[in-house]
Design a protein around this motif. Structure first.
Motif, mmCIF file in Angstrom:
data_model
loop_
_atom_site.group_PDB
_atom_site.id
_atom_site.type_symbol
_atom_site.label_atom_id
_atom_site.label_comp_id
_atom_site.label_asym_id
_atom_site.label_seq_id
_atom_site.Cartn_x
_atom_site.Cartn_y
_atom_site.Cartn_z
ATOM 1 N N GLY A 39 -14.926 -28.182 21.538
ATOM 2 C CA GLY A 39 -14.454 -28.851 20.339
ATOM 3 C C GLY A 39 -13.243 -28.165 19.737
ATOM 4 O O GLY A 39 -13.014 -26.970 19.945
ATOM 5 N N GLN A 40 -12.488 -28.941 18.994
ATOM 6 C CA GLN A 40 -11.335 -28.404 18.286
ATOM 7 C C GLN A 40 -11.075 -29.257 17.054
ATOM 8 O O GLN A 40 -11.402 -30.452 17.027
ATOM 9 N N SER A 41 -10.514 -28.646 16.046
ATOM 10 C CA SER A 41 -10.149 -29.371 14.834
ATOM 11 C C SER A 41 -8.893 -28.752 14.254
ATOM 12 O O SER A 41 -8.659 -27.540 14.385
ATOM 13 N N PHE A 42 -8.089 -29.605 13.630
ATOM 14 C CA PHE A 42 -6.845 -29.174 13.003
ATOM 15 C C PHE A 42 -6.795 -29.768 11.598
ATOM 16 O O PHE A 42 -7.163 -30.923 11.392
ATOM 17 N N ARG A 43 -6.298 -28.970 10.687
ATOM 18 C CA ARG A 43 -6.345 -29.357 9.282
ATOM 19 C C ARG A 43 -5.018 -29.021 8.609
ATOM 20 O O ARG A 43 -4.499 -27.909 8.750
ATOM 21 N N LEU A 44 -4.467 -29.984 7.863
ATOM 22 C CA LEU A 44 -3.263 -29.798 7.071
ATOM 23 C C LEU A 44 -3.587 -30.136 5.623
ATOM 24 O O LEU A 44 -4.342 -31.084 5.356
ATOM 25 N N SER A 45 -3.024 -29.378 4.684
ATOM 26 C CA SER A 45 -3.296 -29.631 3.267
ATOM 27 C C SER A 45 -2.012 -29.512 2.463
ATOM 28 O O SER A 45 -1.105 -28.755 2.817
ATOM 29 N N LEU A 46 -1.966 -30.265 1.378
ATOM 30 C CA LEU A 46 -0.838 -30.234 0.454
ATOM 31 C C LEU A 46 -1.397 -30.258 -0.958
ATOM 32 O O LEU A 46 -2.095 -31.194 -1.350
ATOM 33 N N LEU A 47 -1.092 -29.212 -1.722
ATOM 34 C CA LEU A 47 -1.593 -29.062 -3.082
ATOM 35 C C LEU A 47 -0.430 -29.130 -4.060
ATOM 36 O O LEU A 47 0.620 -28.520 -3.828
ATOM 37 N N ASN A 48 -0.610 -29.870 -5.145
ATOM 38 C CA ASN A 48 0.399 -29.945 -6.199
ATOM 39 C C ASN A 48 -0.032 -29.048 -7.351
ATOM 40 O O ASN A 48 -0.893 -29.405 -8.146
ATOM 41 N N ARG A 49 0.587 -27.866 -7.452
ATOM 42 C CA ARG A 49 0.246 -26.923 -8.515
ATOM 43 C C ARG A 49 0.855 -27.313 -9.853
ATOM 44 O O ARG A 49 0.441 -26.827 -10.901
ATOM 45 N N ALA A 50 1.892 -28.174 -9.807
ATOM 46 C CA ALA A 50 2.635 -28.482 -11.031
ATOM 47 C C ALA A 50 1.879 -29.425 -11.953
ATOM 48 O O ALA A 50 2.216 -29.536 -13.131
ATOM 49 N N PHE A 51 0.872 -30.106 -11.450
ATOM 50 C CA PHE A 51 0.131 -31.063 -12.273
ATOM 51 C C PHE A 51 -1.320 -30.617 -12.370
ATOM 52 O O PHE A 51 -1.972 -30.346 -11.362
ATOM 53 N N THR A 52 -1.834 -30.528 -13.569
ATOM 54 C CA THR A 52 -3.242 -30.216 -13.784
ATOM 55 C C THR A 52 -3.813 -31.140 -14.839
ATOM 56 O O THR A 52 -3.124 -31.545 -15.775
ATOM 57 N N LEU A 53 -5.068 -31.444 -14.676
ATOM 58 C CA LEU A 53 -5.799 -32.248 -15.646
ATOM 59 C C LEU A 53 -7.192 -31.652 -15.765
ATOM 60 O O LEU A 53 -7.967 -31.663 -14.814
ATOM 61 N N GLY A 54 -7.490 -31.125 -16.942
ATOM 62 C CA GLY A 54 -8.776 -30.478 -17.138
ATOM 63 C C GLY A 54 -8.969 -29.264 -16.252
ATOM 64 O O GLY A 54 -10.096 -28.926 -15.887
ATOM 65 N N GLY A 55 -7.857 -28.598 -15.889
ATOM 66 C CA GLY A 55 -7.942 -27.421 -15.040
ATOM 67 C C GLY A 55 -7.943 -27.721 -13.559
ATOM 68 O O GLY A 55 -8.033 -26.802 -12.743
ATOM 69 N N PHE A 56 -7.821 -28.998 -13.154
ATOM 70 C CA PHE A 56 -7.859 -29.375 -11.755
ATOM 71 C C PHE A 56 -6.511 -29.950 -11.323
ATOM 72 O O PHE A 56 -5.837 -30.640 -12.089
ATOM 73 N N SER A 57 -6.124 -29.653 -10.085
ATOM 74 C CA SER A 57 -4.908 -30.179 -9.493
ATOM 75 C C SER A 57 -5.256 -30.998 -8.258
ATOM 76 O O SER A 57 -6.258 -30.727 -7.586
#
Length: 481
Positions: free
Chosen positions: A431-449
Motif C-alpha cells: 500500500g501507499q498513500s500521498f497527501r497534500l495540504s493547504l492551510l490559510n493562516r490569514a483567516f481565522t474564525l473562533g480560533g480556527f482556520s
C-alpha cells in the motif's frame, strides 16, 4: 484602581477588534510590506507619521506605561494594519499591560488576546520573524495555552537565536513540561471520497467449482461507492500530580478520545471511543515515559464491532534544540462482537522523529511495525511501514504540506488464501498513500482556520477483491496560533 479596569478593558478590546478586523480583510501591498522589517513603505504614509506613533509608544513602554502606549498606537494601527513595527509594539504593550499588578483575569485575557492578534498578523505577513514568534510564544505562555506556546518556542529555537535567548526559551519549555495539567483538542471536516468503503473495483471473482475454476459476478453492493461525509474528532486529558519518585516528577494521566465518520450510506458510518489512564514519569530534563492502560470500542453502522483492552508505553525525548523523538509500543487484546475467529492480540511499535529545520519548515519521519495474531490462522499478519512529511509556512498567509506513506502486509499461508490468490500460498498487500495540504493562516474564525487536504490511497494485493484505489478530500477547520 478598580474604576480604571473597565476603561482598560475597553481599550484592549478596541485594539483587539482593530487587529482582528485587519486579519479578516485582504493583505494589501503584501509583497512590499513583507519586505519591510523595521519601516513601512513610503507610499503608505507621510514621512515621520509612523515614526512619531512608534517613538511615542517606545517611550511610554520604557516609562512603564503600556496602557498609554496602546492608546498611542491605536489610531496608527487602525490606519496601517500591515505595519510590522506598529504590530510588534502592540504585541509588546499588550503583554506588558497584561502583567500589570491589579489587573483582573478578564482584562488580562483581553490584553493578551490583543497582543496575540497583532503578533499573529506579523507572522502571517512574515513567518520567519523570530523575535515576533518569541513574543507570541510568551503571550501564549502567560495565557497558559501551553500547546501553542511550546510549538512557537520550538520554532524560535529553529531560528538559531543567541545563547541567552536559547537558555530563556529552555526555561519556558521546562515550566510548560512541569505544569502541564489539562489538554484538549477538537476538529471537524467535510470529507468527499471516491471509494468510501475502500472496495475493489473488480466485478468478477474466480472460484473453484465442479472441479474447475469459474467466474462469479460480484454483488453490486460490494462495488466502490462515493460520497461526502462528515468527520468529527476530539478528546482531552488531565494530569494529576503524584508523589515524586527518586526525585523525579510523577503525574497520573487520565484521558479519552472520540472519532466519528458519517456518510449518507449508514453502512459506512464508524465511531471510535477510547480511554487511557496511567503514570507519566519526567525522568530527566529531556526524557519522559508513560505507561497507560488503554481501552477502545468501535461501532460500525451504529452497531458494536469490536473492543480492545491493553497497555501502551510512550517515551519522548528532545534530542537537541530542533530534533524531537517519540517512541510508542502497545499490546491490545481485540474481541469482536460476532466474529470470534478474529479475536486475538495486536502488537505495534513506532519511532517518530520531527525536525524543526527553520522557523518556517518542519520535517518528520515515522517508521513502525505491527503484528496481529487472531484465532483464524489466515488472518494473522505483520506490517512494517514508513512515512515522511514536511510543512512549510509561506509569506502570504499560507502553509503547504506533503506526506507519503508506504507499507507491506504479509499474511500467514494456508488453504484459505490459495483460493483467493489463485494458487499463491499467502496474501501480500502493498500500500501507499500521498497527501497534500493547504492551510490559510490569514483567516481565522473562533480560533480556527480553513485547511484543504487531498489524499490518494492505493493498495495492490495478490488476493482477489483486495486491491483498491481511492481519492479523498477534507475541508478542515484547524486551530491556528
Amino acid at each position: 484602581m478598580m474604576a480604571l479596569l473597565p476603561a482598560l478593558q475597553r481599550l484592549a478590546a478596541a485594539m483587539l477588534v482593530t487587529v482582528l478586523a485587519a486579519l479578516a480583510g485582504p493583505l494589501p501591498a503584501l509583497a512590499q510590506t513583507g519586505a519591510q522589517t523595521k519601516a513601512e513603505p513610503k507610499a503608505q504614509s507621510k514621512p515621520g507619521a509612523k515614526q512619531t506613533a512608534a517613538a511615542r509608544a517606545r517611550a511610554l513602554l520604557r516609562a512603564g506605561r503600556p496602557v498609554a502606549a496602546l492608546e498611542a498606537l491605536h489610531p496608527a494601527v487602525t490606519a496601517r494594519p500591515n505595519d510590522l513595527t506598529l504590530l510588534f509594539l502592540v504585541g509588546r504593550a499588550g503583554i506588558a499591560a497584561a502583567g500589570r499588578k491589579g489587573i483582573d483575569d478578564k482584562a488580562r485575557t483581553v490584553f493578551l488576546d490583543a497582543a496575540i492578534s497583532a503578533l499573529r498578523r506579523m507572522l502571517v505577513i512574515r513567518p520567519g520573524l523570530v523575535r515576533a514568534r518569541l513574543e507570541l510564544a510568551r503571550a501564549f505562555f502567560l495565557k497558559q495555552d501551553d500547546t501553542l506556546a511550546r510549538r512557537h518556542f520550538e520554532r524560535v529555537l529553529a531560528g538559531k537565536p543567541p545563547p541567552a535567548v536559547v537558555a530563556n526559551v529552555n526555561r519556558y519549555l521546562g515550566a510548560i513540561r512541569a505544569r502541564k495539567r489539562w489538554s484538549a483538542y477538537f476538529g471537524f471536516a467535510l470529507a468527499p471520497d471516491t471509494n468510501v468503503g475502500a472496495a475493489s473495483d473488480a466485478d468478477t471473482v474466480w472460484l473453484p467449482a465442479f472441479g474447475t475454476v469459474l467466474p462469479f459476478r460480484v454483488n453490486e453492493d460490494s462495488q466502490p461507492s462515493s460520497g461526502i461525509g462528515l468527520l468529527v474528532w476530539g478528546g482531552g486529558e488531565y494530569q494529576h500530580p503524584l508523589p515524586d519518585l527518586w526525585g523525579r516528577k510523577l503525574r497520573l494521566r487520565v484521558g479519552g478520545d472520540l472519532w466519528r465518520q458519517e456518510y449518507a450510506h449508514s453502512r459506512f458510518d464508524r465511531t471510535l471511543f477510547a480511554g487511557h489512564a496511567g503514570p507519566r514519569w519526567l525522568a530527566g530534563r529531556t526524557w519522559e515515559f508513560s505507561l497507560l492502560g488503554s481501552a477502545r470500542q468501535t461501532l460500525s453502522a451504529g452497531e458494536p464491532e469490536y473492543s480492545e483492552l491493553g497497555l501502551r508505553l510512550e517515551a519522548a525525548q528532545r534530542l537537541g534544540p530542533r530534533l524531537f523523538a517519540r517512541e510508542t509500543a502497545s499490546w491490545h487484546q481485540r474481541t469482536y462482537e460476532d466474529s470470534g475467529g478474529l479475536n486475538g492480540p495486536r502488537w505495534q511499535g513506532s519511532l517518530n522523529l520531527s525536525w524543526q529545520a527553520t522557523p518556517t519548515l518542519s520535517v518528520g519521519a515515522n517508521a513502525g511495525y505491527s503484528a496481529e495474531a487472531p484465532r483464524a490462522a489466515h488472518q494473522r499478519n505483520t506490517r512494517p511501514w514508513v512515512q515522511v512529511s514536511a510543512n512549510y509556512a509561506l509569506p502570504w498567509g499560507f502553509t503547504v504540506g506533503a506526506s507519503a506513506n508506504v507499507y507491506r502486509t504479509t499474511y500467514d499461508s494456508g488453504p484459505y488464501w490459495r483460493v483467493l490468490t489463485r494458487g499463491d500460498a499467502r496474501r501480500v498487500d502493498r500500500g501507499q498513500s500521498f497527501r497534500l495540504s493547504l492551510l490559510n493562516r490569514a483567516f481565522t474564525l473562533g480560533g480556527f482556520s480553513p485547511q484543504l487536504i487531498a489524499i490518494y490511497e492505493e493498495r495492490r494485493s495478490n488476493a482477489q477483491l483486495s486491491s483498491y484505489k481511492r481519492f479523498r478530500g477534507e475541508l478542515r477547520a484547524v486551530r491556528q496560533f
